[in-house]
Design a protein around this motif. Structure first.
Motif, PDB file in Angstrom:
ATOM      1  N   CYS A 134      47.423  42.212  45.251  1.00 30.66           N
ATOM      2  CA  CYS A 134      48.422  42.612  44.258  1.00 30.66           C
ATOM      3  C   CYS A 134      49.498  43.508  44.885  1.00 30.66           C
ATOM      4  O   CYS A 134      49.199  44.557  45.427  1.00 30.66           O
ATOM      5  CB  CYS A 134      47.739  43.354  43.119  1.00 30.66           C
ATOM      6  SG  CYS A 134      48.918  43.990  41.929  1.00 30.66           S
ATOM      7  N   PRO A 135      50.780  43.083  44.797  1.00 32.39           N
ATOM      8  CA  PRO A 135      51.847  43.898  45.399  1.00 32.39           C
ATOM      9  C   PRO A 135      52.311  45.066  44.533  1.00 32.39           C
ATOM     10  O   PRO A 135      53.026  45.935  45.023  1.00 32.39           O
ATOM     11  CB  PRO A 135      52.992  42.892  45.581  1.00 32.39           C
ATOM     12  CG  PRO A 135      52.764  41.852  44.559  1.00 32.39           C
ATOM     13  CD  PRO A 135      51.291  41.802  44.278  1.00 32.39           C
ATOM     14  N   SER A 136      51.934  45.074  43.269  1.00 35.32           N
ATOM     15  CA  SER A 136      52.490  46.125  42.408  1.00 35.32           C
ATOM     16  C   SER A 136      51.520  47.284  42.201  1.00 35.32           C
ATOM     17  O   SER A 136      51.834  48.238  41.491  1.00 35.32           O
ATOM     18  CB  SER A 136      52.902  45.528  41.059  1.00 35.32           C
ATOM     19  OG  SER A 136      51.749  45.210  40.299  1.00 35.32           O
ATOM     20  N   CYS A 181      50.189  36.805  42.033  1.00 35.72           N
ATOM     21  CA  CYS A 181      49.234  37.702  41.388  1.00 35.72           C
ATOM     22  C   CYS A 181      49.465  37.634  39.890  1.00 35.72           C
ATOM     23  O   CYS A 181      50.572  37.867  39.412  1.00 35.72           O
ATOM     24  CB  CYS A 181      49.429  39.136  41.898  1.00 35.72           C
ATOM     25  SG  CYS A 181      48.334  40.300  41.071  1.00 35.72           S
ATOM     26  N   CYS A 183      48.198  39.541  37.536  1.00 37.12           N
ATOM     27  CA  CYS A 183      47.772  40.718  36.769  1.00 37.12           C
ATOM     28  C   CYS A 183      48.855  41.122  35.762  1.00 37.12           C
ATOM     29  O   CYS A 183      50.031  40.789  35.915  1.00 37.12           O
ATOM     30  CB  CYS A 183      47.398  41.878  37.686  1.00 37.12           C
ATOM     31  SG  CYS A 183      48.791  42.836  38.290  1.00 37.12           S
ATOM     32  N   CYS A 186      51.936  42.967  37.335  1.00 38.15           N
ATOM     33  CA  CYS A 186      52.875  42.099  38.058  1.00 38.15           C
ATOM     34  C   CYS A 186      53.706  41.266  37.093  1.00 38.15           C
ATOM     35  O   CYS A 186      54.889  41.034  37.325  1.00 38.15           O
ATOM     36  CB  CYS A 186      52.137  41.168  39.015  1.00 38.15           C
ATOM     37  SG  CYS A 186      51.669  41.980  40.556  1.00 38.15           S
TER      38      CYS A 186
HETATM   39 ZN   LIG Z   1      49.403  42.283  40.491  1.00 37.61          ZN
END
Ligand SMILES: [Zn+2]
Length: 574
Positions: A134-136, A181, A183, A186
């Motif tokens: 997850c990038p966030s 991702c 989520c 995101c």
């Molecule tokens: Zn994410």
């Protein structure tokens, strides 16, 4: 009008960054040409120096680099053995930084965020969900970036700073990966917030250590550029913006980067690719003196106070402008940044002398004539390249290599690297009307004619160069012949192939022949071209055989044959 005070060279080839002889060669050039910053561009280069210890079980508050190491030396042995080598690479880098400092040059790293080692996922297991990172997650800006750079500046206290691309899909993880991702966070992420969080997370350790944080614009569309500008202008004003001279990427046919002059009072630097990822890598020569002069002038009128000359590209190994005639562009950018009124022939003379290309016993009159000849020949290159590597200004190559199919050009030159995004007048640049096709063909014919004449002129007589320098020049111009001939054919194939697909193959569109006839003729010509190309000395020699790879020619020819076949089957044209 601003002065160019940050005068930098970018070294991209990761094998050369770790080669001390190469670094000394670069520093020598920089001393002689008054440059003061050397930038090592390698994604993840900081990971070759930092551990970062906190994420292997360290305290997060080491007093020194060795303290950080001792906190985790056992963990390294068990979980991340490669990090054991970081101590030695750090010693090399500190040595390079010291030698550079003596030459009046600061060393910078250029990297991409987010970048990290896999053990991060052991430290923070929640980062990975459904096989996607997850990038966030706030971890990245709350913990990861602040600590990593704190440790880097403990390791390399005299590093000048970092030039960083944030948010590009070329990083290990970026906002452009949020689609992967799923989520909640995101899905509702505001990209501006993400950029801001990441940059501010880096800024703190930079500010504390007194280092320069230089952020690159890595932007494909106008809309993204607007968003980026808003986010950037809200940040501390000592964060530097590094802008390509043109929007999107280094295309000399594109207009000036519209973001220039829009971020006051942030300092700005401009990047220029002197070797030519998009204009032939210096395998075919392309002297860009006029463009460099004009772009630098535009920059200084828009409050730009630094330049970064890119001397190579990560996609081409062991090949930089120091290996070819495009080296003159590096001399040019250093000279014009100092004095925009310097005469072209002075730059050519400095290049020929600096690279020891002149015969020693030339009489003064012969020397003058030699410099004039070389200037005339080299100045004639870009107008040919422009009509070879570009179609009506649109990028007509795959990083200077031939396309594999005509469709690939429509995607790369027409959509992905769209010129009309930045220059609305070019929206019909690739329209396949007979008029536009005839104009494209005329450009390609003109490029070939001029190139043959120029290569003949170079082959005809040594104008006063050493044997080695003359042989190199002759060879590159011979290669240029093959290059221009080949791109002329692929452009013809592109036009005819698209025309028979989109309109009536029986239309007489150019040269008194139908689109169907012209397509079949081009297929034959490409087959003959490939046969002849294979017999040249260039095949089997890098990077010539990468740029004019016969396998690509074959692939493209087969794609044209497929189009011809479809024309017969679907439209009943023979
Ligand atoms: Zn994410």
């Amino acid at each position: 009008m601003e002065k160019y005070t940050f005068r930098a060279m970018e070294l991209h080839d990761s094998t050369q960054i770790w080669n001390l002889d190469e670094i000394r060669k670069r520093l020598d050039f920089m001393v002689k040409n008054h440059m003061n910053a050397l930038v090592f561009h390698e994604p993840g280069i900081e990971d070759k120096i930092v551990f970062p210890a906190k994420f292997l079980g360290g305290s997060g508050e080491p007093d020194s680099y060795y303290d950080a190491f001792l906190e985790v030396d056992h963990a390294i042995l068990y979980h991340a053995l490669r990090e054991n080598l970081n101590l030695n690479r750090r010693d090399y880098m500190n040595h390079v930084i010291r030698e550079a400092k003596e030459a009046g040059v600061q060393i910078f790293f250029e990297n991409k965020e987010l970048w990290f080692s896999d053990f991060i996922l052991k430290y923070k297991k929640e980062l990975m969900q459904d096989g996607v990172i997850c990038p966030s997650d706030p971890f990245w800006y709350e913990e990861f970036l602040p600590y990593k750079y704190k440790e880097l500046f403990l390791a390399l206290p005299d590093l000048g700073g970092i030039v960083c691309s944030i948010g590009t899909g070329e990083a290990r993880l970026a906002i452009s990966n949020t689609f992967a991702c799923g989520c909640e966070r995101c899905r509702h992420l505001d990209p501006v917030e993400w950029y801001k969080n990441m940059i501010m997370a880096m800024y703190k350790p930079f500010h504390e250590a007194g280092k320069k944080l230089i952020i690159r614009d890595f932007i494909y569309t106008k809309e993204e550029q607007e968003r980026f500008k808003t986010a950037f202008n809200a940040m501390p004003e000592d964060i530097v913006l590094s802008l390509k001279n043109t929007p999107h990427d280094f295309y000399p046919t594109f207009p000036d980067n519209p973001l220039m002059g829009q971020v006051d009072p942030h300092p700005q630097i401009t990047e220029y690719d002197v070797n030519g990822q998009f204009f032939g890598w210096g395998a075919q020569p392309s002297a860009m003196l006029k463009d460099i002069r004009r772009r630098l002038k535009y920059g200084s009128e828009h409050h730009v106070t630094g330049f970064l000359a890119r001397t190579d590209w990560e996609g081409v190994q062991d090949w930089t402008c120091f290996d070819n005639l495009n080296m003159v562009n590096l001399y040019a950018i250093a000279a014009y940044a100092e004095n925009e009124n310097v005469r072209e022939e002075e730059i050519y003379l400095k290049w020929l002398q600096g690279e020891h290309m002149l015969q020693e016993d030339l009489l003064p009159g012969e020397l003058k004539r030699c410099v004039e000849d070389v200037a005339e020949i080299m100045n004639a290159t870009w107008p040919i390249v422009e009509k070879t590597n570009f179609v009506n200004g649109c990028l007509f190559s795959n990083d200077s290599c031939m396309h594999l199919t005509p469709e690939q050009f429509t995607f790369i030159g027409g959509t992905h690297h769209s010129l009309s995004e930045w220059d609305p007048e070019k929206k019909d640049a690739l329209a396949m009307t007979p008029e536009n096709i005839r104009s494209i063909l005329a450009d390609k014919d003109e490029a070939r004619l001029r190139c043959e004449e120029l290569a003949d002129r170079v082959a005809g007589r040594n104008m006063g160069l050493t044997e080695k320098a003359y042989e190199q020049m002759r060879e590159h111009f011979e290669f240029m012949r093959w290059y221009v001939r080949g791109f002329r054919l692929t452009a013809r194939g592109y036009c005819f192939g698209r025309y028979v697909t989109e309109a009536d193959p029986q239309d007489v569109i150019a040269e008194g022949r139908t689109a169907a006839q012209l397509l079949n003729e081009t297929i034959r010509e490409m087959e003959e071209y490939r046969e002849a190309l294979i017999k040249t000395d260039f095949i089997g020699r890098y990077p010539f055989d990468a740029q004019l790879n016969p396998e690509r020619v074959l692939f493209y020819t087969n794609a044209l044959k497929r189009m011809a076949r479809e024309m017969c089957e679907e439209r009943g044209v023979i």
